[in-house]
Design a protein around this motif. Structure first.
Motif, PDB file in Angstrom:
ATOM      1  N   VAL A 142       7.207  30.947   9.351  1.00  0.00           N
ATOM      2  CA  VAL A 142       8.764  31.096   8.835  1.00  0.00           C
ATOM      3  C   VAL A 142       9.685  30.577  10.026  1.00  0.00           C
ATOM      4  N   SER A 143      10.666  29.823   9.771  1.00  0.00           N
ATOM      5  CA  SER A 143      11.786  29.599  10.497  1.00  0.00           C
ATOM      6  C   SER A 143      12.829  30.328  10.669  1.00  0.00           C
ATOM      7  N   PHE A 268      14.404  28.811  15.268  1.00  0.00           N
ATOM      8  CA  PHE A 268      13.173  29.313  16.027  1.00  0.00           C
ATOM      9  C   PHE A 268      12.169  29.425  14.926  1.00  0.00           C
ATOM     10  N   LEU A 269      10.793  29.268  15.439  1.00  0.00           N
ATOM     11  CA  LEU A 269       9.634  29.440  14.253  1.00  0.00           C
ATOM     12  C   LEU A 269       8.871  30.570  15.081  1.00  0.00           C
ATOM     13  N   TYR A 270       8.246  31.194  13.800  1.00  0.00           N
ATOM     14  CA  TYR A 270       7.543  32.461  14.243  1.00  0.00           C
ATOM     15  C   TYR A 270       6.519  32.596  13.136  1.00  0.00           C
ATOM     16  N   GLN A 271       5.455  33.405  13.220  1.00  0.00           N
ATOM     17  CA  GLN A 271       4.476  33.647  12.141  1.00  0.00           C
ATOM     18  C   GLN A 271       4.608  34.926  11.792  1.00  0.00           C
ATOM     19  N   GLU A 272       4.091  35.266  10.485  1.00  0.00           N
ATOM     20  CA  GLU A 272       3.875  36.592  10.216  1.00  0.00           C
ATOM     21  C   GLU A 272       2.530  36.800   9.697  1.00  0.00           C
ATOM     22  N   ALA A 273       1.809  37.863  10.158  1.00  0.00           N
ATOM     23  CA  ALA A 273       0.311  37.989  10.058  1.00  0.00           C
ATOM     24  C   ALA A 273      -0.074  39.333   9.944  1.00  0.00           C
ATOM     25  N   TRP A 274      -1.021  39.426   9.520  1.00  0.00           N
ATOM     26  CA  TRP A 274      -1.796  41.093   9.531  1.00  0.00           C
ATOM     27  C   TRP A 274      -2.633  41.388  10.760  1.00  0.00           C
TER      28      TRP A 274
END
Length: 361
Positions: A142-143, A268-274
């Motif tokens: 996700v940005s 900014f870029l980030y990830q979503e995770a479990w």
């Protein structure tokens, strides 16, 4: 807040087993039921709707969904206070939360044996704890950036200093440090010569902004932003791209994602995770997460939340293209913060916001 989705087939199977096992049946059935049930955290809106659609495609694991009432980071002190029995098996989070979980040693190590579809996830997205164990199961990229609703803005917003323009009186929805890991203020710091490790320029800017009266709403959760923008109360804010694209389905939204760096608008870029937390129904949690990130399901989930799939075999939808960056664009428009450092500043930044900024609003 919770959904009960045990299939009729599974129920009948358990019932038949219970009858056959006679006096031991109640205990055995309860154990079987618990082993196939997990509690998972999730964001509301399209996120929980989308993941419930994926969960409905299988019947092996029942999921009790526990929704975040604010930013995901708010769950961290709750886990710490209840550890080693937090009551959560599968934790949804993003980089800040993931780094904190890795630092605390709360996550069950992730392997390809436990999560075979991890083989289709880029290795650069994987986060490791101090012992070198992978702790996350990525699902989305996700940005996060500035954006505004063009039909509700009094003028064309072209640079970050425009936030101080008196024509934006009451028209800014500004997230508190509890949202977005305070990246909105990191963006202000970058514009004025600082960064996440030198936030003084940002504090000066946001105090000036608070005094101007241009902040019409302080957001403490993503729903505050989407509600404020969609209602027309405010016209500009800073938020993760999946939420912004959702708004763009109903309103004319200007993405400030690929702006001249001189404008001050950074992305900014980030990830979503479990993360599968230790001590709970780990096998069932891994099984569900693995199912959810296969190419077909990961593509469907991200299409519903307007995210970018983490699975390299999944297709990216056209509407998220403004949030997708090639290598050259990454160098020009993207700032990747020191997530480990940012994750350590949450309490201090929130305290300073309450002491120095809130009185000015």
């Amino acid at each position: 807040m919770f959904e009960n989705s045990l299939s009729r087939r599974k129920f009948l199977k358990d019932a038949a087993s219970a009858t056959a096992l006679s006096t031991l049946a109640p205990l055995m059935a309860n154990r079987a039921y618990a082993a196939d049930t997990i509690t998972a955290t999730e964001w509301g809106g399209s996120y929980v709707d989308g993941i419930k659609m994926i969960a409905a495609k299988q019947s092996d694991i029942q999921v009790n969904w526990q929704l975040y009432s604010g930013g995901a980071a708010a769950v961290l002190p709750k886990i710490k206070a209840t550890w080693p029995k937090p009551g959560i098996d599968l934790l949804a989070g993003w980089d800040l939360v993931l780094q904190a979980v890795a630092r605390e040693g709360w996550a069950e190590p992730v392997t390809v044996e436990k999560v075979p579809n991890l083989a289709d996830i880029p290795s650069k997205l994987l986060i490791k704890d101090g012992a070198g164990n992978i702790i996350n199961i990525p699902r989305s990229i996700v940005s996060i950036s500035w954006f505004y609703r063009e039909d509700n803005a009094p003028f064309v917003i072209a640079k970050i200093d425009d936030l101080l323009d008196p024509r934006l009186k009451g028209k800014i929805c500004f997230p508190s440090p509890a949202c977005n890991s305070n990246l909105q203020m990191v963006a202000l710091a970058l514009h004025r010569g600082g960064d996440e490790r030198n936030m003084e320029p940002a504090w000066d800017f946001v105090k000036e902004l608070a005094r101007s009266g241009n902040i019409g709403r302080v957001a403490t959760a993503d729903t505050d932003i989407t509600n404020s923008i969609s209602s027309g109360e405010t016209c500009i804010s800073f938020q993760g791209g999946s939420y912004v694209i959702g708004l763009a389905r109903d309103f004319k939204i200007k993405y400030l994602t690929k702006m001249d760096p001189e404008s001050g608008f950074r992305t900014f870029l980030y990830q979503e995770a479990w993360c599968v937390l230790k001590g709970g129904s780990t096998d069932a949690a891994f099984k569900f997460a693995n199912f959810a990130i296969n190419a077909e399901n990961n593509e469907e989930f991200n299409r519903n939340i307007a995210g970018i799939p983490a699975n390299i075999k999944a297709k990216t939808s056209d509407e998220v293209k403004p949030m997708v960056f090639n290598s050259e664009e990454m160098d020009r428009y993207i700032h990747i913060p020191d997530w480990a450092y940012v994750s350590e500043q949450a309490d201090a930044w929130m305290k300073r916001w309450e002491q120095e900024v809130v009185p000015l609003l």
